[in-house]
Design an enzyme around this catalytic site. Sequence first.
Site, PDB file in Angstrom:
ATOM      1  N   GLY A  60       0.809  -1.217   0.000  1.00 53.16           N
ATOM      2  CA  GLY A  60       0.000   0.000   0.000  1.00 53.16           C
ATOM      3  C   GLY A  60       0.839   1.262   0.000  1.00 53.16           C
ATOM      4  O   GLY A  60       0.496   2.247  -0.648  1.00 53.16           O
ATOM      5  N   GLU A  65       3.001   6.074  -2.829  1.00 53.26           N
ATOM      6  CA  GLU A  65       4.151   6.705  -3.490  1.00 53.26           C
ATOM      7  C   GLU A  65       3.866   6.967  -4.971  1.00 53.26           C
ATOM      8  O   GLU A  65       4.216   8.027  -5.497  1.00 53.26           O
ATOM      9  CB  GLU A  65       5.399   5.842  -3.336  1.00 53.26           C
ATOM     10  CG  GLU A  65       6.619   6.354  -4.079  1.00 53.26           C
ATOM     11  CD  GLU A  65       7.123   7.720  -3.638  1.00 53.26           C
ATOM     12  OE1 GLU A  65       7.805   8.382  -4.471  1.00 53.26           O
ATOM     13  OE2 GLU A  65       6.866   8.147  -2.509  1.00 53.26           O
TER      14      GLU A  65
END
Length: 160
Positions: A60, A65
Amino acid sequence: MKIVLNADEIRKLLPHRWPFLLLDRVVELQPGVSGVGIKNVTISEPFFEGHFPTESIMPGVLIVEALAQMTAVVYCTGAMQQMQTTSDDELVIDEQAASRVGYLVAIRDFKFMKPVTPGDQLQLRVKLGRSVGALSQVKVCAMVDKHIVAEGTMSVSQRV
């Protein structure tokens, strides 16, 4: 406005490099406002070796990111003072753009609805919201096959 950026153009905009450059293509871009990017998830990604080796799931934090990188493209193209487009809506990239990429400051109300696995194509949608000083709020959403897999709000800052 629909501006498409390929991997080479993205590398000119972002300071990130393999294995942390997670954005493969930008398919829609309204500089400084919103954008849609693509992350192709493949089994050869280095994180799959150690993240649930018997059940490959994209972490996740890397989805976050990837969304932050798409945010950086929208943010930095909007900040380019000498940004120009050609008559074909091609973005003329300022070679110093990577130095303008700011920082991820906060992640709020983030939800993960479905695992992302090899073979998925993540569609990364970002829309800049209100700004207070150097901070901007960003609504983000990651989708696979028109299904939301993650969504939330980020705060990003300008680089000073």
